[in-house]
Design a protein around this motif. Structure first.
Motif, PDB file in Angstrom:
ATOM      1  N   SER D  63       0.848  -1.191   0.000  1.00 32.19           N
ATOM      2  CA  SER D  63       0.000   0.000   0.000  1.00 32.19           C
ATOM      3  C   SER D  63       0.887   1.245   0.000  1.00 32.19           C
ATOM      4  N   VAL D  64       0.259   2.413   0.130  1.00 29.93           N
ATOM      5  CA  VAL D  64       1.025   3.664   0.107  1.00 29.93           C
ATOM      6  C   VAL D  64       1.771   3.900   1.418  1.00 29.93           C
ATOM      7  N   HIS D  65       2.769   4.758   1.370  1.00 33.28           N
ATOM      8  CA  HIS D  65       3.440   5.274   2.563  1.00 33.28           C
ATOM      9  C   HIS D  65       2.397   5.982   3.439  1.00 33.28           C
ATOM     10  N   TRP D  66       2.519   5.855   4.756  1.00 30.62           N
ATOM     11  CA  TRP D  66       1.502   6.471   5.615  1.00 30.62           C
ATOM     12  C   TRP D  66       1.446   7.984   5.487  1.00 30.62           C
ATOM     13  N   LYS D  69      -1.153   8.765   3.068  1.00 33.33           N
ATOM     14  CA  LYS D  69      -2.486   8.566   3.638  1.00 33.33           C
ATOM     15  C   LYS D  69      -2.858   9.729   4.560  1.00 33.33           C
ATOM     16  N   ARG D  70      -1.890  10.227   5.318  1.00 36.53           N
ATOM     17  CA  ARG D  70      -2.185  11.380   6.175  1.00 36.53           C
ATOM     18  C   ARG D  70      -2.563  12.602   5.341  1.00 36.53           C
ATOM     19  N   ILE D  72      -3.962  12.568   2.467  1.00 30.64           N
ATOM     20  CA  ILE D  72      -5.326  12.315   1.978  1.00 30.64           C
ATOM     21  C   ILE D  72      -6.342  12.656   3.058  1.00 30.64           C
ATOM     22  N   ASP D  73      -6.099  12.165   4.275  1.00 28.80           N
ATOM     23  CA  ASP D  73      -7.064  12.355   5.360  1.00 28.80           C
ATOM     24  C   ASP D  73      -7.127  13.807   5.827  1.00 28.80           C
ATOM     25  N   GLU D  74      -5.982  14.487   5.832  1.00 25.24           N
ATOM     26  CA  GLU D  74      -5.944  15.815   6.450  1.00 25.24           C
ATOM     27  C   GLU D  74      -6.047  16.965   5.453  1.00 25.24           C
ATOM     28  N   LEU D  76      -6.712  16.421   1.535  1.00 25.36           N
ATOM     29  CA  LEU D  76      -7.648  16.186   0.428  1.00 25.36           C
ATOM     30  C   LEU D  76      -9.094  16.010   0.897  1.00 25.36           C
ATOM     31  N   SER D  77      -9.284  15.472   2.111  1.00 22.20           N
ATOM     32  CA  SER D  77     -10.664  15.207   2.534  1.00 22.20           C
ATOM     33  C   SER D  77     -11.485  16.491   2.651  1.00 22.20           C
ATOM     34  N   SER D 112      -5.274   2.494  -4.397  1.00 23.93           N
ATOM     35  CA  SER D 112      -5.740   3.220  -3.211  1.00 23.93           C
ATOM     36  C   SER D 112      -5.588   4.731  -3.410  1.00 23.93           C
ATOM     37  N   VAL D 116      -9.008   7.536  -4.060  1.00 24.43           N
ATOM     38  CA  VAL D 116      -9.204   8.866  -3.482  1.00 24.43           C
ATOM     39  C   VAL D 116      -9.555   9.872  -4.567  1.00 24.43           C
TER      40      VAL D 116
END
Lengths: 201, 201, 201, 201
Positions: D63-66, D69-70, D72-74, D76-77, D112, D116
């Protein structure tokens, strides 16, 4: 004695609550010992002491919470590099708003956790559709709990999802119990069950 | 006695050959009986008589051969509707040209077979990276054999992939053997291993 | 004049009906010409004459109907091998029972169609959540229509899904229209838009 | 003037280098302006100022590097919740050790990130197989660069991957340029291209 660890990240407490119910289900399998922990408190040794790992996340933008991903990169990857989880047992669960009525990306979110478990060489436990409550709250990859109305107002975990979460925890514990008596902790115990002789290359 | 069935579709004989090697690996687990069949010859009863199913396909356009999909729709779906495969054991393998050096879509192709197995409620067996030959021919979801040069000229199954195929067959057979003695054939045997009482809904 | 082709497989008529509504949406983009065809009637030339392809399937066991897969293997693969669809436009839709309330595998089913389109080099059009009706019937990968009650009784396509299907058809047609005037039919027209000079290998 | 932003996370500098080459390709499309930034330095406004987003990650445990993901969550969301990226253009790339010769999980890692982008309502640009260098370093979902020998010793980005990275950046920029002149920045411009009238619900 088979050990199960339930690891979760939570935003509003829904996944934390779901984790507790999953753990409750695992505990009801006789002879199984269960711990339930927030992802930030889980060490490599906690995982290593376990025959089975249940991992739960809120669905964020069609994938896991970044805290789960950090746990994978910083804790689980060390176990991967040394092949320490091979043949142990894994399962996943998730909560989310599920915008759109088709899961809102929970399938790929669950798959990204199962992918890590496959990389670790773990046996994967899905969620059979004959589990109680599946028709209203299940997905075949694991338990999924929608905590929102169709207007996206947050709700608690619906009661009809509780048996599903328990059943999923219990199934993972049952598979863990099958192989837990072995010295290697692995369902693939290569020392005792076969007479395999490599004949080529 | 645990029964394993290896089911494959093949275009040029590569997947047929891979299936034979997978079957050979399963056979070497003591006490396991193995059948290996082309997909068109497999009936519902053949699957139902088995504790484990190994499914293999050529990768076509990033997914399975349509013959595999027809088998899923016409044979396996009947077992799904009646929950007859719950708790049995599954694994997958694939062959392909692998254009581009990154698998050419084999990951999603394997996942589409594992997805069916998850829908059936089957326990899924991945391929651990400490399997012999993994570094040159493996994917964590199952055994993948590249049968082409980087210029896309077809080749036979490389010798270095044989141990990997055998190991994958053996792992699936080992997990099948773990639960095969149970009357339900299910790794989730709900009658004997737990004291679970449903308390809600 | 931009040409859009809508291709579908159907079991009970739900996907056929969904395809007609998707086609209706595409037609309402000015200057676009649309055909709608059952998968068994579609030739290589039909696809080749189109600037955009919309592909729709019932969800079967977490994946596409095998008829869609046969179309991919027997019709689209020829276009793939010759790179004839590069830079054209694609989108997907699906119908299903959606057992469990989380899409019942529609996400991976849609991805397996998008995967083929990516292999063909096509630009992929998802379904934005601000589309009318998304909250009750959408998934980000494309339009998903649940044609069943929670007790799995079949229903017609719900009215609230119609705007969503139309919007998806229209979006795909709009993107097709953007590039359709180019001689290459490709959104990646390499002859006119850049001054790229390769400097290595 | 179309704006492209290339966003990356990097461990050993491989993805940073890949990002620079992707950016170089995008710059060579006439009239396009490009920025290239490490993920920790990218704000919501940086993304909002762009017609296209290219996102790159090392593949970690399938999967992607965390850090991705952060982001994306912080970051892009917030754009997701307000539908601010609908109809803009996206593409992905990755680097990795690729253990096993079948991509080592890069397909799901790329998906993944594309997931997004689909949630954001963005048009997705894959990597056509007729791109220079594809046979040795491509995947259809985007550019993948293997930076390791089969014995997992780290290497630099191989020279044969450079044209592929440039081409991918250029393709994304070309699609961005197609729609960039519109006031909405969206490829789905609903105000100008169609006469769609909703007739139901």
């Amino acid at each position: 004695m088979p050990q199960v660890i339930v690891v979760y990240e939570s935003n509003y407490g829904h996944t934390e609550r779901a984790a507790a119910v999953v753990a409750e289900g695992a505990e009801q399998v006789s002879g199984v010992s269960v711990r339930c922990r927030a992802v930030g408190q889980v060490t490599k040794d906690d995982v290593l002491d376990s025959n089975a790992l249940l991992l739960g996340t809120p669905v964020h933008m069609g994938s896991v919470h970044w805290g789960i991903k950090r746990f994978i990169d910083e804790v689980l990857s060390g176990l991967w590099s040394q092949d320490l989880m091979v043949g142990r047992v894994g399962g996943v669960f998730a909560t989310g708003g599920g915008l759109g009525g088709a899961g809102g990306g929970c399938e790929l979110a669950m798959l990204s956790m199962l992918s890590v478990m496959a990389e670790l060489g773990m046996v994967l436990v899905p969620l059979p559709k004959n589990s109680e409550g599946f028709a209203r709250g299940g997905l075949h990859w694991g338990a999924y709990v929608r905590c929102a109305t169709s207007a996206q107002a947050q709700t608690d975990i619906p009661d009809h999802c509780l048996p599903l979460l328990r059943e999923h925890g219990a199934n993972v514990a049952r598979v863990a119990a099958l192989s837990a008596s072995r010295p290697t902790r692995s369902a693939f115990d290569r020392t005792t069950t076969h007479t395999f002789t490599r004949r080529s290359t």
